[in-house]
Design a protein around this motif. Structure first.
Motif, short mmCIF file in Angstrom:
data_model
loop_
_atom_site.label_atom_id
_atom_site.label_comp_id
_atom_site.label_asym_id
_atom_site.label_seq_id
_atom_site.Cartn_x
_atom_site.Cartn_y
_atom_site.Cartn_z
N ALA A 1 -66.56 81.10 -32.35
CA ALA A 1 -66.00 80.71 -31.06
C ALA A 1 -65.86 79.20 -30.97
N VAL A 2 -64.78 78.75 -30.34
CA VAL A 2 -64.58 77.34 -30.08
C VAL A 2 -64.77 77.11 -28.58
N GLU A 3 -65.55 76.09 -28.23
CA GLU A 3 -66.04 75.90 -26.87
C GLU A 3 -65.17 74.91 -26.08
N GLN A 4 -64.93 75.24 -24.81
CA GLN A 4 -64.02 74.46 -23.96
C GLN A 4 -64.65 73.19 -23.41
N SER A 5 -65.91 73.26 -22.97
CA SER A 5 -66.47 72.14 -22.22
C SER A 5 -67.97 72.01 -22.47
N SER A 6 -68.53 70.91 -21.95
CA SER A 6 -69.97 70.73 -21.96
C SER A 6 -70.38 70.01 -20.68
N THR A 7 -71.62 70.23 -20.28
CA THR A 7 -72.11 69.75 -19.00
C THR A 7 -73.25 68.75 -19.20
N ARG A 8 -73.26 67.77 -18.34
CA ARG A 8 -74.35 66.78 -18.32
C ARG A 8 -75.58 67.45 -17.71
N ARG A 9 -76.51 67.84 -18.54
CA ARG A 9 -77.63 68.67 -18.10
C ARG A 9 -78.93 67.87 -18.03
N SER A 10 -80.00 68.56 -17.71
CA SER A 10 -81.31 67.93 -17.56
C SER A 10 -82.05 67.97 -18.89
N TYR A 11 -81.63 67.13 -19.81
CA TYR A 11 -82.24 67.12 -21.13
C TYR A 11 -83.61 66.45 -21.14
N GLU A 12 -84.05 65.98 -19.98
CA GLU A 12 -85.39 65.40 -19.92
C GLU A 12 -86.47 66.47 -19.85
N ASP B 1 -86.72 68.68 -28.16
CA ASP B 1 -86.02 68.95 -29.41
C ASP B 1 -87.03 69.30 -30.51
N ILE B 2 -86.59 69.35 -31.75
CA ILE B 2 -87.50 69.77 -32.83
C ILE B 2 -88.61 68.76 -33.07
N TYR B 3 -88.44 67.54 -32.59
CA TYR B 3 -89.49 66.52 -32.72
C TYR B 3 -90.39 66.45 -31.50
N GLY B 4 -90.17 67.35 -30.55
CA GLY B 4 -90.95 67.34 -29.32
C GLY B 4 -90.53 66.26 -28.35
N GLU B 5 -89.34 65.70 -28.52
CA GLU B 5 -88.86 64.63 -27.66
C GLU B 5 -87.81 65.15 -26.69
N VAL B 6 -87.58 64.37 -25.63
CA VAL B 6 -86.57 64.68 -24.62
C VAL B 6 -85.62 63.50 -24.51
N ASN C 1 -77.23 74.76 -23.49
CA ASN C 1 -77.91 73.61 -22.88
C ASN C 1 -78.92 72.98 -23.81
N TYR C 2 -78.75 73.19 -25.12
CA TYR C 2 -79.66 72.56 -26.09
C TYR C 2 -78.86 71.53 -26.87
N LEU C 3 -79.12 71.36 -28.14
CA LEU C 3 -78.48 70.28 -28.89
C LEU C 3 -76.99 70.50 -29.11
N CYS C 4 -76.53 71.74 -29.12
CA CYS C 4 -75.08 71.96 -29.24
C CYS C 4 -74.36 71.36 -28.03
#
Length: 246
Positions: free
Chosen positions: A87-98, A102-107, A183-186
């Motif tokens: 699938a090819v994705e249309q959009s992305s959203t500015r989310r609460s990545y705080e 991630d895999i290093y335990g960081e936000v 809502n993760y790294l993708c």
């Protein structure tokens, strides 16, 4: 008179590295197997390493790649474990990545988001026409045959593999439009590149897309993923050229 050759089109490609439960990420397996060039004067600029599934490396790598290469088009690849289609994705959203580590335990904090993205809109979409692109992508993949049981696809019990390989031709829903980058790294990478291409790409247009692939595991499946990806890139470049940005 011979037809005029198309001007060189540069396409930036990335793939992710391992993350929770996925030790061999098929997005990088595909990206690393892509050729350097495609027919009709298309150059593929593949980032030469797995992109860590982590915010700060992505936030550093993406702006640097765009500044260095000034790509005309960009395609980022990630895996969607539960899907049996591309699938090819249309959009992305500015989310609460705080709040999501991630895999290093960081936000990625609100302060870091403000510094990286300024007043960019909450939802950003590609400037490519994904409806047209998906039509071309589907037409370009109809001749392909799925490897057996790829991404959870299966056939009726007892059906021999050779019959599947002969008859399991791709259907239009096997490659499709989507608007669920996650809502993760993708989602984070896609939003980051939508911002950066809008600022500093060769045409200051968001000529970028994100493709999700199934959880491919074998060399046969990876090579199949390469074929599907090449068909998508060709459809993307066709749309980009049709807009006159050459």
């Amino acid at each position: 008179m011979a037809p005029v050759a198309a001007a060189l089109t540069k396409v930036l490609i990335t793939g992710f590295g391992p993350f929770y439960g996925v030790t061999n990420n098929p997005s990088w397996a595909i990206a690393s197997r892509l050729p350097a060039t495609l027919d009709n004067n298309i150059q593929l600029i593949v980032y030469p390493a797995e992109v860590p599934v982590a915010y700060h490396p992505v936030a550093s790598i993406i702006p640097a790649l765009i500044a260095e290469h000034q790509p005309d088009v960009a395609l980022h690849i990630g895996v969607a474990e539960g899907r049996s289609y591309f699938a090819v994705e249309q959009s992305s959203t500015r989310r609460s990545y705080e709040f999501v580590q991630d895999i290093y335990g960081e936000v990625f904090t609100l302060e870091e988001q403000a510094k990286a993205w300024g007043d960019a809109e909450a939802v950003l979409q590609t400037d490519l026409d994904l409806n047209v692109i998906v039509d071309g992508w589907q037409n370009g993949t109809l001749h392909m045959k799925w490897p057996f049981n790829i991404g959870g696809r299966s056939t009726s019990a007892g059906q021999p593999v050779e019959v599947v390989l002969k008859e399991d031709i791709m259907e239009t829903e096997d490659v499709r439009w989507s608007d669920n980058v996650g809502n993760y790294l993708c989602g984070f990478m896609y939003y980051m590149d939508l911002v950066e291409m809008g600022r500093s790409g060769a045409y200051k247009k968001r000529d970028v897309a994100f493709m999700h692939v199934p959880l491919l595991k074998t060399e046969e499946e990876f090579q199949f993923g390469v074929e599907v990806t090449v068909a998508l890139i060709q459809a993307m470049v066709d749309d980009w050229r049709a807009k006159g940005r050459v």
